[in-house]
Design an enzyme around this catalytic site. Structure first.
Site, mmCIF file in Angstrom:
data_model
loop_
_atom_site.group_PDB
_atom_site.id
_atom_site.type_symbol
_atom_site.label_atom_id
_atom_site.label_comp_id
_atom_site.label_asym_id
_atom_site.label_seq_id
_atom_site.Cartn_x
_atom_site.Cartn_y
_atom_site.Cartn_z
ATOM 1 N N SER A 83 -3.958 5.221 6.833
ATOM 2 C CA SER A 83 -3.177 5.332 5.754
ATOM 3 C C SER A 83 -2.231 4.508 5.464
ATOM 4 O O SER A 83 -1.662 4.117 4.526
ATOM 5 C CB SER A 83 -2.937 6.766 5.484
ATOM 6 N N CYS A 84 -1.652 3.872 6.752
ATOM 7 C CA CYS A 84 -0.499 3.138 6.509
ATOM 8 C C CYS A 84 -0.725 1.467 6.628
ATOM 9 O O CYS A 84 -0.275 0.817 5.541
ATOM 10 C CB CYS A 84 0.447 3.319 7.489
ATOM 11 N N PHE A 85 -1.039 1.120 7.639
ATOM 12 C CA PHE A 85 -1.028 -0.614 7.768
ATOM 13 C C PHE A 85 -1.743 -1.266 6.590
ATOM 14 O O PHE A 85 -1.133 -2.101 6.022
ATOM 15 C CB PHE A 85 -1.595 -0.891 9.217
ATOM 16 N N ASP A 134 0.382 -0.460 3.254
ATOM 17 C CA ASP A 134 1.530 -0.979 3.272
ATOM 18 C C ASP A 134 1.422 -2.514 2.991
ATOM 19 O O ASP A 134 2.349 -3.240 2.631
ATOM 20 C CB ASP A 134 2.379 -0.629 4.528
#
Ligand code: UDX
Length: 458
Positions: free
Chosen positions: A271-273, A276
């Site tokens: 869900s982040c890399f 983002d």
């Protein structure tokens, strides 16, 4: 004497709930606010709305201690609060930028709360959500000030305090941060935010909100770049008969480099890399200073799952009517999260080529099929064991380093698969062991190790 903190945590998903439990562990009372009544009800009943080691037990403990409560009512949530921690989602918008709708709505509600407070009751708003640098001092400040008629830094506190939680170890990470980054709009705001972390022994970085926001993106962009660097170099190494993992171990001894995040594989997900990096590269382009390295890291990552398809195509001569066993559906082991999982890309690619996919993951249920494009779902079947997945397979792809896959027995593949071919997308199997057992092995950063025992290039 300052009032004991009472923190309203807005957003009870992964970041919000985990943060509340960590603060509660250290004696701070937290009130979770969520607009999703079903989520609030689950939390009140002691059920965490996501799978995460230790969270369920900690939730039960702190509901009992009374340090954690949950509500869907905004006035109830804010009553008497000293701090509001904003932990709502910042999903990608259609153009790769950040959708700040939820942040904006919460900032407004915080402003309305401040407006309603007649006197005293100083409130500090802390943005924990990952937001593009400038959001706290810009949009959030603007919304709170216009809704409250008060001034940040004079009448209320405002700070950014990014989180660095990994899925699978989130509670541990929240309880043992390796740094606490607080960007206050003024000294009092930073002091107020840091009051919540007095228990932490980690180094503290005190700065302004925009710098604090940039820290989060720089950390994720750097780590993602490290992974993409490893993947690209690993592809090259396999081409020239070099084992990337030996190279990674060797360069990892240099403490300027470090061994962590050099594991080559089929790419990073979660869900982040990906989210983002898309958000920060879009923002940087708009600012006229493109982040070309981060952009390249994303591009390499988008291509990396195709390494698997390329080898399957070469080895099987085509994908039509082939059966591919996909071991590992989540984006990494220890979670049921399939967001941006490389398994989704691998499945879509081989299904497009005419294959069917039989998938297994120790934690993932129907969410994987739901995340596949509609037209691909009929060619995907989820099974409950490794053996069922391998049965009749033309190729077995290992997509995560789950323990269950590390102990994959080559004899199972030899006996049950139609073609004894294993593609190790995370370098968790012993190539020689598979080759000895009569299984063709291909691994990221290793290349092909043939069943006969001879080693050829990928
Ligand atoms: C990450 C950051 O680590 C965390 O600090 C941030 O707050 C959120 O994003 P998470 O997404 O939970 O956390 O997963 P992480 O364990 O960091 O792995 C990210 C991805 O990189 C996974 O797909 C993983 O498989 C991949 N990865 C990681 C590699 O391919 N190789 C590595 O060496 C390390």
């Amino acid at each position: 004497m300052a009032r004991a903190p009472l923190v309203t945590v807005v957003g009870s998903s992964f970041v919000g709930l985990t943060t509340a439990l960590a603060l509660a562990h250290h004696g701070t009372r937290c009130r979770l606010l969520d607009t999703d009544a079903a989520k609030v009800e689950a939390i009140q009943g002691g059920r965490a709305p996501f799978e995460e080691p230790g969270v369920q037990a900690a939730l039960k403990r702190h509901l009992k201690s009374g340090r954690v409560t949950a509500t869907a009512s905004i006035p109830d949530a804010y009553r008497g609060a000293t701090h509001v921690m904003i932990c709502v989602g910042t999903p990608p918008a259609w153009d790769g930028s950040q959708d700040l709708r939820f942040i904006k709505a919460v900032a407004r509600s915080v402003g309305e709360e401040i407006h309603g407070r007649m006197r005293g009751g100083y409130l500090t708003a802390i943005v924990k959500s990952t937001v593009i640098p400038g959001t706290t001092a810009g949009l959030v400040r603007g919304e709170i000030e216009s809704a409250s008629g008060r001034r940040a830094g004079r009448d209320f506190g405002l700070a950014a305090n990014p989180e660095f939680l990994r899925e699978g170890t989130a509670l541990h990470d929240a309880l043992h941060p390796d740094r606490v980054v607080v960007g206050g709009i003024d000294k009092r705001s930073a002091d107020e935010a840091l009051r919540l972390f007095r228990w932490s022994k980690a180094p503290v970085v005190r700065t302004d909100p925009t710098t604090a926001e940039a820290v989060k993106y720089a950390a994720n962009a750097f780590l993602a770049t490290k992974v993409s660097f490893a993947n690209e170099f690993a592809n090259y190494c396999a081409e020239v008969g070099v084992d990337w993992y030996t190279v990674a171990d060797a360069i990892g001894h240099d403490d300027r480099i470090g061994r962590k995040f050099l594991n080559a594989g089929v790419g990073f997900g979660g869900s982040c890399f990906p989210k983002d990096l898309k958000a920060i590269t879009t923002a940087a382009r708009a600012a006229g200073r493109p982040l070309e390295i981060a952009q390249a890291a994303l591009e390499v990552n988008g291509r990396q799952p195709s390494e698997v398809t390329r080898v399957i195509l070469r080895e099987l001569g085509g994908l039509e009517r082939k059966r591919i066993a996909l071991l590992g559906l989540a984006f990494k082991p220890g979670t049921d999260d399939v967001r941006e999982s490389r398994a989704l890309l691998i499945a879509a690619e081989v299904i497009e080529g005419g294959a069917e996919v039989v998938g297994f993951d120790p934690l993932v249920k129907d969410q994987f099929a739901r995340a596949l494009a509609l037209q691909h779902r009929a060619n995907f079947t989820r099974v409950e064991t490794i053996e069922e997945a391998v049965e009749g397979a033309d190729a077995v792809v290992v997509q995560t380093e789950a323990d269950a896959f590390r102990s994959l027995d080559p004899r199972t593949v030899k006996r049950r698969a139609r073609h004894a071919l294993v593609l190790d997308g995370r370098r968790v199997l012993d190539p020689q062991r598979f080759a000895r057992a009569g299984v063709d092995y291909w691994g990221v950063g290793v290349g092909m190790v043939r069943a006969a025992g001879g080693r050829k290039r990928a």
